[in-house]
Design a protein around this motif. Structure first.
Motif, short mmCIF file in Angstrom:
data_model
loop_
_atom_site.label_atom_id
_atom_site.label_comp_id
_atom_site.label_asym_id
_atom_site.label_seq_id
_atom_site.Cartn_x
_atom_site.Cartn_y
_atom_site.Cartn_z
N ASP A 59 -9.70 31.87 63.53
CA ASP A 59 -9.72 32.03 62.07
C ASP A 59 -8.59 31.26 61.39
N ASN A 60 -7.85 30.51 62.17
CA ASN A 60 -6.70 29.77 61.65
C ASN A 60 -6.61 28.45 62.44
N PRO A 61 -7.52 27.52 62.17
CA PRO A 61 -7.60 26.32 63.00
C PRO A 61 -6.37 25.41 62.89
N ILE A 62 -6.20 24.61 63.91
CA ILE A 62 -5.15 23.60 63.94
C ILE A 62 -5.53 22.52 62.92
N VAL A 63 -4.63 22.21 61.99
CA VAL A 63 -4.91 21.19 60.98
C VAL A 63 -4.15 19.90 61.26
N HIS A 76 -9.64 30.09 75.77
CA HIS A 76 -10.22 29.77 74.47
C HIS A 76 -9.24 28.95 73.62
N GLU A 77 -7.98 29.34 73.66
CA GLU A 77 -6.96 28.63 72.87
C GLU A 77 -6.70 27.24 73.44
N GLU A 78 -6.70 27.10 74.75
CA GLU A 78 -6.54 25.78 75.36
C GLU A 78 -7.68 24.87 74.94
N GLU A 79 -8.90 25.39 74.91
CA GLU A 79 -10.05 24.60 74.46
C GLU A 79 -9.88 24.14 73.02
N GLU A 80 -9.39 25.01 72.15
CA GLU A 80 -9.15 24.64 70.75
C GLU A 80 -8.12 23.52 70.66
N ILE A 81 -7.08 23.60 71.49
CA ILE A 81 -6.05 22.56 71.50
C ILE A 81 -6.64 21.24 71.93
N TRP A 82 -7.41 21.23 73.02
CA TRP A 82 -7.99 19.98 73.49
C TRP A 82 -8.97 19.41 72.46
N GLN A 98 -8.69 15.76 70.44
CA GLN A 98 -9.77 14.77 70.41
C GLN A 98 -10.04 14.27 68.99
N THR A 99 -9.76 15.10 68.00
CA THR A 99 -10.00 14.73 66.60
C THR A 99 -8.69 14.51 65.85
N ARG A 127 -8.33 12.21 62.74
CA ARG A 127 -8.92 12.78 61.52
C ARG A 127 -8.02 13.88 60.97
N LEU A 128 -7.47 14.71 61.84
CA LEU A 128 -6.61 15.80 61.39
C LEU A 128 -5.34 15.25 60.74
N LYS A 129 -4.79 14.20 61.29
CA LYS A 129 -3.55 13.65 60.77
C LYS A 129 -3.69 13.19 59.32
N HIS A 130 -4.87 12.74 58.94
CA HIS A 130 -5.05 12.20 57.60
C HIS A 130 -5.68 13.21 56.63
#
Length: 104
Positions: free
Chosen positions: A13-17, A80-86, A90-91, A94-97
């Protein structure tokens, strides 16, 4: 305090941006985001723990929009959290910008 269990996913509910392999200096961080550092395991290939700041075995920095809920007893990652990190890695371009995470 967050209780740990195998199904926990602090990023659901609080994704990595924003995520980067480097260290982001405090003065360059967007103050509207919550910043964390990730420590790798002793083998160096897997994210092991998350902290507000990591000095030893630093793997990368990441940011979320809301504070993450963890304690020193629950600062390690579930599958599950490791999967979110990987997936975030991968993206990462896109996240950086997308969220102006780093102030130029």
């Amino acid at each position: 305090m967050t209780e740990w269990h195998e199904d926990r996913n602090m990023f659901e509910d609080n994704p990595i941006v924003y995520i980067t392999g480097g260290r982001i200096p405090k003065e360059k961080r967007n103050p509207n985001l919550c910043w964390y550092s990730v420590r790798h395991s002793d083998c160096g290939f897997d994210p092991a723990e998350i902290e507000k700041a990591v000095w030893v075995n630093h793997m990368f920095d990441l940011a979320t929009k809301k504070p993450l809920q963890f304690t020193p007893e629950t600062n390690f990652f579930t599958e599950h959290e490791e999967e979110e990190i990987w997936m975030a890695e991968q993206t990462s371009s896109r996240l950086k910008h997308s969220d102006d995470a780093v102030i130029a």
